[in-house]
Design a protein around this motif. Structure first.
Motif, mmCIF file in Angstrom:
data_model
loop_
_atom_site.group_PDB
_atom_site.id
_atom_site.type_symbol
_atom_site.label_atom_id
_atom_site.label_comp_id
_atom_site.label_asym_id
_atom_site.label_seq_id
_atom_site.Cartn_x
_atom_site.Cartn_y
_atom_site.Cartn_z
ATOM 1 N N ILE A 264 0.836 -1.211 0.000
ATOM 2 C CA ILE A 264 0.000 0.000 0.000
ATOM 3 C C ILE A 264 0.865 1.253 0.000
ATOM 4 O O ILE A 264 0.600 2.207 -0.741
ATOM 5 C CB ILE A 264 -0.956 -0.010 1.212
ATOM 6 N N VAL A 265 1.920 1.263 0.813
ATOM 7 C CA VAL A 265 2.794 2.446 0.886
ATOM 8 C C VAL A 265 3.545 2.637 -0.429
ATOM 9 O O VAL A 265 3.649 3.763 -0.931
ATOM 10 C CB VAL A 265 3.766 2.336 2.082
ATOM 11 N N ALA B 125 5.154 9.640 1.075
ATOM 12 C CA ALA B 125 4.023 8.751 0.826
ATOM 13 C C ALA B 125 3.089 8.744 2.032
ATOM 14 O O ALA B 125 3.538 8.790 3.174
ATOM 15 C CB ALA B 125 4.516 7.329 0.562
ATOM 16 N N PRO B 126 1.777 8.693 1.788
ATOM 17 C CA PRO B 126 0.840 8.574 2.908
ATOM 18 C C PRO B 126 0.959 7.167 3.505
ATOM 19 O O PRO B 126 0.828 6.176 2.803
ATOM 20 C CB PRO B 126 -0.530 8.797 2.266
ATOM 21 N N TYR B 127 1.262 7.102 4.786
ATOM 22 C CA TYR B 127 1.497 5.807 5.415
ATOM 23 C C TYR B 127 0.679 5.584 6.680
ATOM 24 O O TYR B 127 0.437 4.448 7.070
ATOM 25 C CB TYR B 127 2.984 5.646 5.758
ATOM 26 N N ALA B 128 0.248 6.652 7.318
ATOM 27 C CA ALA B 128 -0.380 6.536 8.635
ATOM 28 C C ALA B 128 -1.646 5.684 8.599
ATOM 29 O O ALA B 128 -1.842 4.810 9.461
ATOM 30 C CB ALA B 128 -0.678 7.908 9.205
ATOM 31 N N GLY B 129 -2.496 5.911 7.632
ATOM 32 C CA GLY B 129 -3.742 5.137 7.541
ATOM 33 C C GLY B 129 -3.468 3.659 7.335
ATOM 34 O O GLY B 129 -4.053 2.799 8.013
ATOM 35 N N ALA B 130 -2.583 3.351 6.406
ATOM 36 C CA ALA B 130 -2.239 1.947 6.144
ATOM 37 C C ALA B 130 -1.587 1.315 7.364
ATOM 38 O O ALA B 130 -1.863 0.156 7.695
ATOM 39 C CB ALA B 130 -1.311 1.856 4.941
ATOM 40 N N LEU B 131 -0.745 2.058 8.046
ATOM 41 C CA LEU B 131 -0.079 1.558 9.253
ATOM 42 C C LEU B 131 -1.110 1.201 10.309
ATOM 43 O O LEU B 131 -1.101 0.089 10.863
ATOM 44 C CB LEU B 131 0.899 2.610 9.769
ATOM 45 N N LEU B 132 -2.003 2.123 10.579
ATOM 46 C CA LEU B 132 -3.014 1.881 11.616
ATOM 47 C C LEU B 132 -3.954 0.742 11.243
ATOM 48 O O LEU B 132 -4.266 -0.109 12.082
ATOM 49 C CB LEU B 132 -3.793 3.165 11.896
ATOM 50 N N TRP B 133 -4.404 0.701 10.002
ATOM 51 C CA TRP B 133 -5.350 -0.342 9.599
ATOM 52 C C TRP B 133 -4.711 -1.722 9.601
ATOM 53 O O TRP B 133 -5.351 -2.703 9.994
ATOM 54 C CB TRP B 133 -5.959 -0.029 8.231
ATOM 55 N N THR B 134 -3.471 -1.839 9.180
ATOM 56 C CA THR B 134 -2.849 -3.162 9.201
ATOM 57 C C THR B 134 -2.551 -3.615 10.630
ATOM 58 O O THR B 134 -2.638 -4.799 10.931
ATOM 59 C CB THR B 134 -1.574 -3.214 8.341
ATOM 60 N N ILE B 135 -2.238 -2.685 11.518
ATOM 61 C CA ILE B 135 -2.040 -3.047 12.921
ATOM 62 C C ILE B 135 -3.360 -3.493 13.536
ATOM 63 O O ILE B 135 -3.426 -4.516 14.228
ATOM 64 C CB ILE B 135 -1.414 -1.879 13.709
#
Length: 140
Positions: free
Chosen positions: A25-26, A38-48
């Protein structure tokens, strides 16, 4: 196969799949820009969150299945669990120290968050692999 070994397999697979999805995703979100942008925060939180939910659901599911089969956690399972947790915790420490060093050198938040996430994933995978090997090969 012991219920705790099944849980170790589930954790290892969930960690690897979740992290692979995050990286994909990133990388796709970077779209030619530097990774730091790159936007990463949303993907980071959702995968966690996904990993936590899958871990809870699989733990409950394996626990119910084990109870229905009359399987119980014994001293060997507890010892293997402690062994795997101690092995895996090393990467938690490495991640914390690495993130602290990156913060001291004022690295972008992207790298601090990503080193922490990678080390948490490595901790889960390494701990799970240690448990699986202990179940398969025994503890010496």
């Amino acid at each position: 196969m012991a219920v705790e070994e099944k849980r170790a397999w589930a954790m290892a697979i969930t960690a690897v799949v979740g992290y692979a999805a995050y990286v994909l995703i990133v990388l796709l979100g970077a779209d030619g820009r530097p990774l730091v942008e790159a936007p990463y925060a949303g993907a980071l939180l959702w995968t966690i969150v996904f990993g936590i939910v899958v871990g809870i659901v699989s733990g409950i599911w394996f626990g119910i299945a084990a109870r229905d089969d009359g399987m119980q956690v014994d001293e060997r399972d507890r010892e293997i669990g402690r062994f795997g947790d101690h092995i895996g915790q090393s990467f938690g420490v490495i991640g914390g120290v690495s993130a602290m060093a990156l913060a001291v050198f004022e690295a972008p938040h992207f790298w601090i968050a990503n080193v922490l996430y990678l080390c948490f994933v490595l901790s889960a995978v390494l701990g799970s692999v240690a448990k699986i090997f202990a179940y398969r090969r025994g503890m010496a």
